[in-house]
Design an enzyme around this catalytic site. Structure first.
Site, short mmCIF file in Angstrom:
data_model
loop_
_atom_site.label_atom_id
_atom_site.label_comp_id
_atom_site.label_asym_id
_atom_site.label_seq_id
_atom_site.Cartn_x
_atom_site.Cartn_y
_atom_site.Cartn_z
CD GLU A 184 -2.76 -1.33 -0.04
OE1 GLU A 184 -3.01 -0.31 -0.72
OE2 GLU A 184 -3.17 -2.46 -0.36
N GLY A 298 27.18 0.09 -3.40
CA GLY A 298 28.60 -0.04 -3.72
C GLY A 298 29.32 -0.89 -2.70
N GLY A 347 24.62 -27.99 1.72
CA GLY A 347 24.04 -28.82 0.68
C GLY A 347 24.91 -28.89 -0.55
N GLY A 362 31.95 -22.77 -1.68
CA GLY A 362 30.85 -23.72 -1.80
C GLY A 362 30.37 -24.27 -0.48
N GLY A 380 35.97 -24.89 -2.88
CA GLY A 380 34.90 -25.87 -2.98
C GLY A 380 34.37 -26.30 -1.63
CG ASP A 401 38.87 -17.84 -12.05
OD1 ASP A 401 39.04 -16.61 -12.23
OD2 ASP A 401 37.81 -18.43 -12.35
CG ASP A 461 44.06 -19.30 -25.41
OD1 ASP A 461 43.85 -20.32 -24.73
OD2 ASP A 461 44.01 -19.28 -26.64
#
EC number: 3.4.24.-
Length: 477
Positions: A184, A298, A347, A362, A380, A401, A461
């Protein structure tokens, strides 16, 4: 430093199941174009935001300070002429809980847009009032007027409370009463329903929706269950409702009044270990039900869902949806927002990063982790985890990574989304052939690398670094 001496061709025959799961979930909530939902057109966020607005229904910034400053009053009385004007009877004041929850609902709107609320008898760029009624309005649970309706109506909202209808008496986090307040207040700010329908006018259903995403999974201004868009906000037999504006509401209110970039402009954590100061953005128990859309001004920010034990699917991309804590499609990220980090729970989680330098953990379970672009830091956790890459640019030399807990024989590095089943040839040094791969490992530092020449130019690469040694058998290609 030693190099792997295996020379083999390893092929997944096609993109792996892990990659397919990542790819499928990343597109599950795609919008716009020629897509349809339940036979209705699919609207982009911008299209849906426009659908929520009505011409002339907005406050004006009279003092030119760059924001809309509204005042509000909790009515202590209402004359019979006032009640008659609105077609209602049986006035009562807001109770203490209603007042406190209304303040939180207003805060959720000011968090996302350049709007302020001050409890004051009058003044500002507009004035809002709150009151209860016991009958009238064809049994509507609540109603409010958009700006521009007319004198005596603008900013007014009313809430049904009687012995037969009690949710408005006890609004609280994630219940229908709190959503009603936020809904509302959205009307009083200038947001309509996503379609041309109202309670008490006929018997509207989802069939009356103009577009497919007109559900409470995308907008708390909608009447229709999130189940219509294959989302599920129920847990333990209890339905949860949004307490703050959702992804399309945020876009709509920002079209009217501009985005509030001062909100959570520092490093912010959502979910567990939250520092948001907002109840609906915080979790403390596996039993909690989170339903929210992230607006963030930010900083370096984190979705922390580490306290949940259910299998989860987490997507860090803007305008994306995640399945969190046993619910489906219950957490989204507003358009224009960058969230850098994601923590899964106990999980078997699927986590998708974005093009920022993500930190992804993870947690326990057999997790699928896709960092996407940027120099990502990946964990992981316990379990058999798969680190998925879909393009050579996902982990480039110079911005590679790093997997911080790779366990050979348990964990996998999955490149099948890049190779499309063409496989890799493991060599000691690049030969100038596309698909050459070099594995290295230094026992002294426990650091390894997987470098791949996908282009056939004789140089890597693609490069990923591992803490722990990876074997040829750990690579899916």
């Amino acid at each position: 430093m030693s190099k792997a001496k295996d020379k083999a061709i390893v092929s997944a025959a096609q993109a792996s199941t892990a990659y397919s799961q990542i790819d499928s979930f990343s597109h599950l909530y795609d919008r716009g174009g020629n897509l349809t939902i339940n036979g209705k057109p699919s609207y982009t966020v911008d299209q849906a935001a426009t659908q929520l607005l009505r011409d002339g229904a907005a406050y004006r910034d009279f003092d030119g300070n760059g924001k809309i400053d509204l005042t509000y009053t909790f009515l202590t009385s209402a004359s019979s002429s006032t009640m008659n004007k609105h077609g209602i009877s049986g006035f009562s004041q807001f109770n203490a809980q209603q007042k406190a929850q209304a303040a939180l609902a207003m805060q959720s709107w000011s968090d996302v847009a350049n709007v302020t609320f001050t409890e004051k008898a009058s003044g500002g760029d507009g004035h809002m009032t709150f009151g209860n009624y016991s009958s009238g309005q064809d049994g509507a649970a609540a109603f409010a007027y958009l700006p521009g309706t007319g004198a005596g109506y603008d900013g007014t909202s009313w809430y049904l409370t009687n012995n037969s209808y009690t949710p408005n008496k006890t609004p609280d986090l994630n219940n229908y009463g709190r959503q009603t307040l936020t809904h509302e207040i959205g009307h009083t700010l200038g947001l309509a329903h996503p379609g041309d329908y109202n309670a008490g006018e006929g018997a509207p259903t989802y069939n009356d929706a103009t577009y497919g995403q007109d559900t409470r999974g995308y907008s708390l201004m909608s009447y229709w269950s999130e189940s219509n868009t294959n989302q599920n906000f129920s847990k333990g037999g209890v339905e949860a409702y949004a307490s703050g504006p959702l992804i399309d509401d945020i876009a709509a209110i920002q079209k009217l009044y501009g985005a509030n970039y001062n909100t959570r402009a520092g490093d912010t954590t959502y979910g567990f270990n939250s520092n948001t100061g907002r109840d609906f953005l915080s979790a403390t128990s596996n039993a909690d039900k989170l339903v929210f859309s992230v607006w963030d001004g930010g900083g370096n920010d984190t979705l922390d869902f580490s306290g949940f034990t259910q299998n989860q699917k987490i997507n860090l991309n803007e305008a994306s949806f995640s399945d969190v804590g046993g619910l489906v499609g219950n957490v989204s990220i507003a358009k224009g927002v960058t969230i850098e980090n994601a923590f899964g729970g106990a999980g078997n989680d699927l986590i998708i990063g974005n093009n920022a330098a993500n930190v992804i953990k993870g947690g326990a379970g057999n997790d699928l982790i896709y960092g996407a672009g940027g120099a990502d830091q990946l964990w992981g956790g316990a379990g058999n985890d798969t680190f998925v890459f879909g393009a050579s640019s996902d982990s480039k030399p110079g911005a590679a990574d790093k997997i911080f807990d790779f366990t050979s024989g348990s964990d996998k590095i999955d490149l099948s989304g890049i190779t499309k089943g063409a496989g890799l040839t493991f060599v000691n040094a690049f030969t100038g052939h596309a698909g050459d791969a070099v594995l290295t490992y230094a026992a002294g530092t426990n650091l390894g690398t997987l470098a791949v020449d996908f282009s056939g130019h004789g140089v890597a690469d693609f490069l990923v670094t591992t803490v722990g040694q990876a074997a040829v058998s750990d690579i899916v290609a």
